[in-house]
Scaffold this active site. Structure first.
Site, short mmCIF file in Angstrom:
data_model
loop_
_atom_site.label_atom_id
_atom_site.label_comp_id
_atom_site.label_asym_id
_atom_site.label_seq_id
_atom_site.Cartn_x
_atom_site.Cartn_y
_atom_site.Cartn_z
N LYS A 140 0.87 -1.01 -0.04
CA LYS A 140 0.00 0.06 -0.11
C LYS A 140 0.87 1.43 -0.17
O LYS A 140 0.68 2.20 -0.80
CB LYS A 140 -0.98 0.06 1.21
CG LYS A 140 -1.69 1.33 1.43
CD LYS A 140 -2.49 1.40 2.56
CE LYS A 140 -1.99 1.76 3.98
NZ LYS A 140 -1.49 3.03 4.10
N ASN A 141 1.85 1.13 0.97
CA ASN A 141 2.62 2.62 1.24
C ASN A 141 3.65 2.59 0.00
O ASN A 141 4.23 3.77 -0.09
CB ASN A 141 3.56 2.49 2.53
CG ASN A 141 2.13 2.65 3.65
OD1 ASN A 141 1.17 2.97 3.53
ND2 ASN A 141 2.77 2.58 4.85
N CYS A 196 -6.52 7.48 9.29
CA CYS A 196 -6.79 6.64 10.38
C CYS A 196 -6.36 7.54 11.71
O CYS A 196 -5.57 8.48 11.67
CB CYS A 196 -5.73 5.58 10.42
SG CYS A 196 -6.48 4.11 9.80
N ARG A 213 -1.06 13.97 13.74
CA ARG A 213 -0.74 13.78 12.41
C ARG A 213 -0.68 15.37 11.75
O ARG A 213 -1.51 15.35 10.92
CB ARG A 213 -1.51 12.78 11.50
CG ARG A 213 -1.68 11.39 12.44
CD ARG A 213 -2.24 10.35 11.76
NE ARG A 213 -1.26 9.77 10.75
CZ ARG A 213 -1.63 8.78 9.91
NH1 ARG A 213 -2.67 8.31 9.77
NH2 ARG A 213 -0.77 8.31 9.04
N ASP A 242 3.82 0.33 12.36
CA ASP A 242 2.68 -0.38 11.78
C ASP A 242 2.52 -1.76 12.06
O ASP A 242 1.78 -2.42 11.90
CB ASP A 242 2.63 -0.11 10.02
CG ASP A 242 2.24 1.34 9.65
OD1 ASP A 242 1.99 2.09 10.45
OD2 ASP A 242 2.63 1.31 8.34
N ARG A 289 -8.64 -0.84 4.07
CA ARG A 289 -8.05 0.20 3.57
C ARG A 289 -6.55 -0.27 3.16
O ARG A 289 -5.77 0.16 2.17
CB ARG A 289 -7.72 1.28 4.68
CG ARG A 289 -8.83 1.83 5.13
CD ARG A 289 -8.75 3.04 5.77
NE ARG A 289 -7.73 4.00 5.04
CZ ARG A 289 -7.28 5.18 5.67
NH1 ARG A 289 -7.44 5.56 6.89
NH2 ARG A 289 -6.48 5.93 5.10
#
Ligand code: UD1
Length: 434
Positions: free
Chosen positions: A25-26, A119, A124, A308, A400
């Protein structure tokens, strides 16, 4: 999705079998943003079919791009993607969309977007994104609902990040490839996904060099060609499945491990008593002897232990007798699964950024609620290790980042099924176990 989704897990079966890991994903998201820098077609092969990728696809379409899929290959035609405004409907869902600001600046000298969401794992902020764009010559205005950036000309600069940030480093790269002259970025994040973005941009014709442990140097260009690259396997998904094997004391084989990207995690795996070997490019893991707690582990920027995987690991540590401790250094609100794990019988205390886990209590099934992506995956891991049935709500967070976590874990023998709200299907035993 209609909000009725839930995942049901019957715990107690050691995972066993072999699994192929989805694309990262990243890695996929910034590469999708980079595709905006070419006025034509780019291809992302082995792209994960996850909701964050679909959201980025929708955003690019809203800017005028055409997109299509051929199996897991995603085609992005950005010939006409010249709109410069992104609705908060999208940016509120996915924080990483903020990096499109740099790409829009590079392409059209302006961009405006709704304030980024994503999220809920801590504050953030986006101050570093704003600072580096300003250093490159952009004028940035922001308020609670939008961020706007514009420039007459982006100019290369030297910028030292006061703190390592994955997203802000990507932002800087996307803006700097079209800035005039040379840009030197110091104290960059150097996660594998960032180096992947650099490779992709270089393949498109950019000139980016890694000239130090955390220094990137970019020479500006005036145009880029189309990109065509395979997205590498997701190191966080691989770590999640290794945690699931550890929590159930199973044995699994990862067919396409992200080799060289998981050292910090594998060191912890070894400390817990997990064994593994590399065999013809596969990672063969035996977690039947996992028994040892882990103390004083801290999350750090790469190559340190990834934030993560902090929650997935916590679920494993809850099953290991003895005292473990985890310190979360990256996101201050990333212990949201603690209350859920306690509902399953775990003994965990949180003090500030440190969680102390007095592991070994037999976990039991419970009604659980996922509040964010990796925390959601961690609840599935705990449920696989628990006695009895668990029901996990809030699955949309999990989608996600995981293409089909239920299918994958069922292939490994996990008793898991997903209620999509419409069809109630069993994922169990889809493939023969090895
Ligand atoms: C990315 C990853 C995410 C991972 C995280 C840390 C993607 C799509 N997401 O998120 O999965 O958990 O890296 O490895 O790649 N910060 C600031 N100001 C800023 C930006 C960040 O203070 O402008 C802080 C954050 O609050 C956090 C730290 O920097 O404490 C690291 O965040 P960052 O690396 O930017 O994370 P993301 O890019 O959002």
């Amino acid at each position: 999705m209609n909000g009725l989704e839930e995942i049901r897990v019957r715990g107690g079966t050691p995972l066993c079998g072999s699994i192929t890991i989805q694309g990262s994903k990243n890695a996929a998201l910034p590469v999708m943003a980079a595709s905006l820098l070419h006025r034509g077609v780019s291809v992302l092969r082995k792209c994960p079919r996850i909701t964050d990728v679909f959201c980025m696809e929708e955003i690019l379409k809203s800017l005028g791009a055409k997109t299509w899929w051929e199996q897991n290959d995603l085609y992005l035609d950005c010939e006409d993607a010249d709109k410069t405004e992104i609705s908060s409907v999208y940016t509120g869902k996915m924080r990483s969309s903020v990096i499109l600001l740099g790409a829009m600046l590079g392409r059209n000298k302006e961009g405006i977007m709704g304030y980024p969401g994503g999220c809920v794992i801590g504050k953030r902020p986006v101050d570093l994104h704003v600072c580096v764009l300003q250093s490159l010559g952009a004028e940035v205005t922001e308020n609670d609902s939008f961020i706007k950036a514009s420039c007459s000309k982006m100019k290369g600069c030297r910028f030292v990040f006061p703190k390592k940030s994955v997203g802000a480093t990507e932002q800087a790269l996307l803006a700097a490839v079209f800035a005039e002259g040379r840009t030197i970025l110091e104290n960059c994040a150097v996660e594998p996904e960032i180096l992947m973005l650099c490779r992709y941009l270089n393949e498109m014709g950019a000139s980016i060099e890694k000239t130090g442990e955390s220094r990137l140097e970019i020479t500006g260009m005036t145009e880029l060609n189309g990109g065509d690259m395979a997205i590498p396997p997701d190191r966080i998904v691989a770590g999640t499945y290794l945690c699931a094997a550890a929590a159930t004391r199973g044995k699994i084989i990862i067919e396409n491990p992200p080799e060289g990207e998981m050292e910090a995690f594998l060191e912890v795996y070894r400390k817990m008593g997990g064994q593994y070997e590399w065999n013809s490019g596969k990672l063969v893991a035996n977690a039947t002897k996992v028994a040892y707690p882990v103390t004083d582990l801290e999350t750090e920027a790469y190559p340190g232990f990834p934030t993560d995987l902090q929650s997935p690991l916590m679920a494993v540590l809850a099953t290991i007798p003895g005292n473990s401790s985890l310190r979360e250094n990256i996101f201050e609100d990333r212990f949201r699964i603690v209350e859920e794990l306690k509902n399953m019988g775990a003994d965990i205390q949180v003090q500030g950024r440190t969680a102390r886990i007095n592991g070994g209590n037999r976990l039991h099934g419970a009604e659980l609620s996922a509040a964010e992506l990796r925390g959601g995956a961690a609840l599935i891991i705990a449920a696989l290790a628990a006695e009895g049935e668990s029901v996990i709500k809030g699955c949309s967070f999990i989608h996600r980042g995981y293409e089909n976590i239920c299918r994958d874990l069922a292939v490994l023998g996990g008793q898991i099924r997903e209620n999509t709200g419409n069809i109630f299907y069993e994922n169990i035993q889809l493939q023969e176990k090895n």
